[in-house]
Design a protein around this motif. Sequence first.
Motif, mmCIF file in Angstrom:
data_model
loop_
_atom_site.group_PDB
_atom_site.id
_atom_site.type_symbol
_atom_site.label_atom_id
_atom_site.label_comp_id
_atom_site.label_asym_id
_atom_site.label_seq_id
_atom_site.Cartn_x
_atom_site.Cartn_y
_atom_site.Cartn_z
ATOM 1 N N PRO A 1 58.112 12.770 -43.890
ATOM 2 C CA PRO A 1 58.714 12.797 -45.077
ATOM 3 C C PRO A 1 60.216 13.363 -45.051
ATOM 4 O O PRO A 1 60.913 12.912 -46.046
ATOM 5 C CB PRO A 1 57.686 13.773 -46.034
ATOM 6 C CG PRO A 1 57.045 14.518 -45.109
ATOM 7 C CD PRO A 1 56.884 13.816 -43.839
ATOM 8 N N MET A 2 60.385 14.552 -44.233
ATOM 9 C CA MET A 2 61.749 14.947 -44.385
ATOM 10 C C MET A 2 62.918 13.901 -43.555
ATOM 11 O O MET A 2 63.960 14.107 -43.943
ATOM 12 C CB MET A 2 61.936 16.082 -43.860
ATOM 13 C CG MET A 2 61.184 17.334 -44.480
ATOM 14 S SD MET A 2 61.747 19.224 -43.904
ATOM 15 C CE MET A 2 61.098 20.032 -45.480
ATOM 16 N N ALA A 3 62.317 13.075 -42.986
ATOM 17 C CA ALA A 3 63.166 12.030 -42.380
ATOM 18 C C ALA A 3 62.939 10.672 -43.283
ATOM 19 O O ALA A 3 63.524 9.730 -42.811
ATOM 20 C CB ALA A 3 62.877 11.755 -40.936
ATOM 21 N N GLY A 4 62.635 10.754 -44.297
ATOM 22 C CA GLY A 4 62.398 9.557 -45.304
ATOM 23 C C GLY A 4 61.351 8.697 -45.052
ATOM 24 O O GLY A 4 61.057 7.626 -45.601
ATOM 25 N N ASN A 5 60.480 9.022 -44.299
ATOM 26 C CA ASN A 5 59.140 8.305 -43.910
ATOM 27 C C ASN A 5 57.830 8.979 -44.512
ATOM 28 O O ASN A 5 57.220 9.881 -44.035
ATOM 29 C CB ASN A 5 58.606 7.877 -42.374
ATOM 30 C CG ASN A 5 57.576 7.323 -42.090
ATOM 31 O OD1 ASN A 5 57.123 6.563 -42.927
ATOM 32 N ND2 ASN A 5 57.174 7.261 -41.127
ATOM 33 N N VAL A 6 57.396 8.477 -45.952
ATOM 34 C CA VAL A 6 56.415 9.011 -46.550
ATOM 35 C C VAL A 6 55.216 7.994 -46.732
ATOM 36 O O VAL A 6 55.417 6.793 -46.684
ATOM 37 C CB VAL A 6 56.714 9.407 -48.070
ATOM 38 C CG1 VAL A 6 55.467 9.797 -48.798
ATOM 39 C CG2 VAL A 6 57.839 10.272 -48.016
ATOM 40 N N ASP A 7 54.023 8.741 -46.076
ATOM 41 C CA ASP A 7 52.648 8.060 -45.849
ATOM 42 C C ASP A 7 52.052 8.169 -47.241
ATOM 43 O O ASP A 7 51.502 9.029 -47.834
ATOM 44 C CB ASP A 7 51.877 8.747 -44.942
ATOM 45 C CG ASP A 7 50.365 7.866 -44.771
ATOM 46 O OD1 ASP A 7 49.926 7.200 -45.781
ATOM 47 O OD2 ASP A 7 49.920 7.812 -43.520
ATOM 48 N N ALA A 8 52.269 7.108 -48.196
ATOM 49 C CA ALA A 8 51.645 7.036 -49.458
ATOM 50 C C ALA A 8 50.243 7.383 -49.789
ATOM 51 O O ALA A 8 49.522 8.092 -50.600
ATOM 52 C CB ALA A 8 51.800 5.547 -50.218
ATOM 53 N N VAL A 9 49.309 6.841 -48.727
ATOM 54 C CA VAL A 9 47.804 7.324 -48.745
ATOM 55 C C VAL A 9 47.551 8.610 -48.355
ATOM 56 O O VAL A 9 46.779 9.369 -49.215
ATOM 57 C CB VAL A 9 47.227 6.311 -47.602
ATOM 58 C CG1 VAL A 9 45.754 6.774 -47.552
ATOM 59 C CG2 VAL A 9 47.453 4.729 -47.673
ATOM 60 N N GLY A 10 48.512 9.194 -47.674
ATOM 61 C CA GLY A 10 48.297 10.571 -47.213
ATOM 62 C C GLY A 10 48.540 11.514 -48.422
ATOM 63 O O GLY A 10 47.761 12.594 -48.974
ATOM 64 N N VAL A 11 49.774 11.225 -49.244
ATOM 65 C CA VAL A 11 49.966 11.915 -50.348
ATOM 66 C C VAL A 11 48.996 11.637 -51.593
ATOM 67 O O VAL A 11 48.904 12.648 -52.221
ATOM 68 C CB VAL A 11 51.419 11.413 -50.796
ATOM 69 C CG1 VAL A 11 51.916 11.585 -52.200
ATOM 70 C CG2 VAL A 11 52.602 11.785 -49.763
ATOM 71 N N ALA A 12 48.489 10.330 -51.880
ATOM 72 C CA ALA A 12 47.603 10.066 -52.700
ATOM 73 C C ALA A 12 46.246 11.166 -52.387
ATOM 74 O O ALA A 12 45.659 11.717 -53.496
ATOM 75 C CB ALA A 12 47.382 8.800 -52.781
#
Length: 555
Positions: A520-531
């Motif tokens: 995420p700090m490099a702009g790549n967020v895993d939406a499944v993990g965040v959910a």
Amino acid sequence: MTSVATLTAPTAAARLLGLGSVFGKAFRDSRRTALIIGVLFGVIIAATTGQIASQFDSAQARLLFTTQLTALPPIFQGMLGAPIGIEKLGGFVSWRIFNILPVMFGIWSVVALSGTLANELARGSLDVLASTPLVRRRLAIQKLLGFLAALALSLALLGVATYASITAFATLPGDEVSVAAAAGHVAWLGLMALVPGAAAFVAAPFLGRGAALGVGAVVLFASYVVASYSGMVPAFDAIRGLSYFEIGAGPRPLAGRWDWPAMATLGAIVAALLVAGVEAFVRRDLLVPTGGRLRLPRLRLFVSGPFTRGLGERLPAALAWGAILGLYGIMIGASADEFVAQLSRIPQILAMVRQLYPDADLISAAGFLQLAFFQQGIVILGLASAAFVGGWASDEGERRLEVILATPVGRLAWGLRSGFAVHAAILVTTLVMAFGVVAGLAIGGDDPSDPLIGAAVLGLYAMALAGVGLAVGGLLRPSLAAPVTLILGLGFFLLDLVGAILKLPSGILDLSLTRHLGQPMAGNVDAVGVAASAVLAIGGVIVGAIGLRRRDLGR
């Protein structure tokens, strides 16, 4: 004729296992953890040694890799560890695995020694023991020796695994190590692990377990960060001599380097801190530390209900944890451009580092923060979450909740509002941390948008850990809440870190929540993990509140 019962004194074996002996009880409380840690890292050592022997099976391959690593600038050697004697199997194992073990064992030491006496003080059990002929100094020493014996057991298992693995896979001349070298290396590891734990042990009689845990964590991570990044951050270079990681940088017996003055210095620091901790316990009252005289605030912001009260109790700790991470973020953010510039000028080293960290885009300030800040933040926020959950559980464990629920406050309402107060404390920590990251990037003139998202993901991950702990504490018993939070936090981190080393199947590696956060700090967020993190955070509070409503208090 009536029979007269006679009392039989416990045998020596029974005393060692916890019957009739404070030492035995303390050792018994830690023995399972000691066995798990010793066996776990012993397996890691064995698997890593086998991989090294198969991948670098010739003197030429070892020499080429050694030449590449020793050519790294000091900035990289600080991050990866100094490559001492890595042309030999023992030196390679020391560099690849043992360099990170002081952090892992240090966390155990901090958690255990911060509560060795403080937990008993909080429960009031020391009042009973102190009323017996067992003097307080002897009581403290036996409690301390119980943990030291458990640590020695874990280190002995690790030492045996290290010696056996290197002996079994020693294929090239000079790969063999002596029993003395293996024993000396685990002795160095024990001293390194005890320094932050001993600092927490000194603080606990005055500050209580939660604050002592913070003191130990600061000593551990600040020392590690200062020693690792002193080649990159001028401010760190000026104080690197205060870091015990810097003091202990010399001894590497597995690599053939013995540094007795450094070992003696570490031993003296540990001994002085432990003696000070025992004397602090002997000379103070057997009362739960509260931080001084309690004063009612003029503004009743933090006494208007379970939520504000819970947040108010944890606010000082939340600000402190956030300040720790924020200062680290300032240093790392301000130095990111320099790191990237050095890396870009050396294509060969860039290719090598990409092999070591294949998933990290290092050619940007945000990518460097993902590598250097995010991974440390996961561990520190896990410790902070466990401390906040432990404070929540103490309301019931120390029987304050019985008084609170005698007022017109329902169990479900208290569970929901106090649980979300834990999340609010994590939010405060995250905001202070994010401010430090933004300030550091502003110094370097970099865009903070992606790192801000990364900080938010870190905070949500910490709330997920806390949510699971709150659910367990509400459903089962409060004493399990903080340990479960801590075990999950360290377990996810270790599974992600160690699983890659052991090349575990992806199905096992995917059990770690940290693998589903993306970069995420490099702009790549895993939406499944965040959910999933959001569901665990919110659902944990709800489940814990429902569980509290359905069970007896203090169970």
